[in-house]
Motif scaffolding. Structure first.
Motif, mmCIF file in Angstrom:
data_model
loop_
_atom_site.group_PDB
_atom_site.id
_atom_site.type_symbol
_atom_site.label_atom_id
_atom_site.label_comp_id
_atom_site.label_asym_id
_atom_site.label_seq_id
_atom_site.Cartn_x
_atom_site.Cartn_y
_atom_site.Cartn_z
ATOM 1 N N VAL A 191 0.834 -1.192 0.000
ATOM 2 C CA VAL A 191 0.000 0.000 0.000
ATOM 3 C C VAL A 191 0.873 1.248 0.000
ATOM 4 N N ARG A 192 0.282 2.319 -0.435
ATOM 5 C CA ARG A 192 0.989 3.602 -0.494
ATOM 6 C C ARG A 192 1.033 4.278 0.871
ATOM 7 N N LEU A 193 -0.082 4.176 1.620
ATOM 8 C CA LEU A 193 -0.213 4.913 2.876
ATOM 9 C C LEU A 193 -1.320 4.295 3.703
ATOM 10 N N LEU A 194 -1.132 4.277 5.023
ATOM 11 C CA LEU A 194 -2.169 3.886 5.966
ATOM 12 C C LEU A 194 -2.551 5.118 6.769
ATOM 13 N N VAL A 195 -3.838 5.446 6.758
ATOM 14 C CA VAL A 195 -4.350 6.558 7.561
ATOM 15 C C VAL A 195 -5.256 5.974 8.645
ATOM 16 N N MET A 196 -4.866 6.167 9.882
ATOM 17 C CA MET A 196 -5.672 5.746 11.029
ATOM 18 C C MET A 196 -6.555 6.928 11.412
ATOM 19 N N LEU A 197 -7.872 6.754 11.316
ATOM 20 C CA LEU A 197 -8.824 7.838 11.510
ATOM 21 C C LEU A 197 -9.618 7.622 12.798
ATOM 22 N N ALA A 198 -9.322 8.459 13.820
ATOM 23 C CA ALA A 198 -9.998 8.314 15.119
ATOM 24 C C ALA A 198 -10.017 6.844 15.524
ATOM 25 N N ALA A 199 -8.872 6.190 15.366
ATOM 26 C CA ALA A 199 -8.823 4.732 15.371
ATOM 27 C C ALA A 199 -8.244 4.142 16.654
ATOM 28 N N MET A 200 -8.574 2.887 16.882
ATOM 29 C CA MET A 200 -7.951 2.080 17.916
ATOM 30 C C MET A 200 -6.590 1.611 17.391
ATOM 31 N N VAL A 201 -5.546 1.797 18.168
ATOM 32 C CA VAL A 201 -4.197 1.380 17.770
ATOM 33 C C VAL A 201 -3.824 0.140 18.582
ATOM 34 N N PRO A 202 -3.745 -1.024 17.956
ATOM 35 C CA PRO A 202 -3.415 -2.248 18.691
ATOM 36 C C PRO A 202 -1.919 -2.443 18.854
ATOM 37 N N VAL A 203 -1.578 -3.316 19.796
ATOM 38 C CA VAL A 203 -0.204 -3.787 19.947
ATOM 39 C C VAL A 203 -0.220 -5.301 19.805
ATOM 40 N N PRO A 204 0.930 -5.918 19.522
ATOM 41 C CA PRO A 204 0.965 -7.366 19.298
ATOM 42 C C PRO A 204 0.321 -8.158 20.429
ATOM 43 N N GLY A 205 -0.546 -9.084 20.053
ATOM 44 C CA GLY A 205 -1.188 -9.980 21.010
ATOM 45 C C GLY A 205 -2.415 -9.408 21.686
ATOM 46 N N GLU A 206 -2.710 -8.161 21.497
ATOM 47 C CA GLU A 206 -3.848 -7.525 22.172
ATOM 48 C C GLU A 206 -5.148 -7.830 21.439
#
Length: 228
Positions: free
Chosen positions: A81-96
């Motif tokens: 992909v060219r770009l990822l835009v996280m919009l008012a988003a939940m940001v996960p971490v590994p295993g969560e």
């Protein structure tokens, strides 16, 4: 022409119905798949659905809203992909899991504390939390739609990546978000992504409340991130 891939959060793909014509009116291709509701289909199924919808399109810009933040990075791990835009988003971490994310980040406490600071009741209210800045006729239309059921597995599947995908990432928060308050989002983005988020006015549903402004911001991100 660019391709925008829009991943909705809890709810359904109709969330994007005001943003899609804004982007298409600028000459772009837009993919906004409906995510499955089958309880046995979790993160893998959501990711498969988006990847299938992308098909043979190349160099897309992925926009992940709210709960879609768990799926967006997984798509980027499978598709160049060219770009990822996280919009008012939940940001996960590994295993969560998405279910654990709330306690892990303190999201519910942040929501209640912000409500008290604003002089509002800390009790959750759908209209007050999500639709407070959405035009009344748009909010009324959204409220009449049959609510899509979220896959039960979506909340319990551990986020499978060992690290954030190697893709340019922007985070766009909304300064008047009552569900994920801005101060909370700034902290989470700093701690989990190590970047400073971009900001725009509005509440948690900018694609409904400010579609033109949101399209302008996405276009600015696109122009700042050259195609591969």
């Amino acid at each position: 022409m660019a391709t925008y891939v829009l991943i909705h959060g809890a709810g359904d793909a109709s969330y994007w119905h005001r943003l899609v014509p804004e982007l298409r009116g600028r000459g772009h291709d837009v993919v906004a798949p409906e995510l499955p509701s089958d309880d046995a289909v979790g993160l893998a199924g959501y990711t498969d659905t988006v990847v299938s919808a992308i098909g043979d399109r190349t160099d897309p810009i992925v926009v992940a809203q709210s709960l879609g933040g768990f799926t967006g990075p997984l798509v980027c791990d499978r598709v160049p992909v060219r770009l990822l835009v996280m919009l008012a988003a939940m940001v996960p971490v590994p295993g969560e899991t998405a279910g654990d994310w709330w306690d892990d980040t303190g999201a519910e406490r942040a929501r209640r504390e912000q409500a008290v600071r604003d002089g509002r009741s800390p009790d959750f209210d759908l209209v007050e939390s999500f639709f407070h800045d959405v035009p009344p006729e748009i909010a009324a239309e959204a409220m009449t739609r049959e609510q899509r059921s979220e896959s039960a597995s979506m909340w319990t599947d551990p986020w499978p990546l060992k690290a954030w995908p190697d893709v340019p990432t922007r985070f766009l928060l909304c300064r008047h978000d009552r569900f994920f308050p801005a101060s909370f989002q700034r902290r989470v983005v700093r701690e989990r992504l190590g970047i400073v988020p971009d900001e725009m006015d509005g509440g948690h549903l900018p694609a409904l409340s400010r579609p033109k402004e949101l399209a302008d911001r996405l276009e600015a991100f696109r122009l700042e991130c050259p195609a591969g």
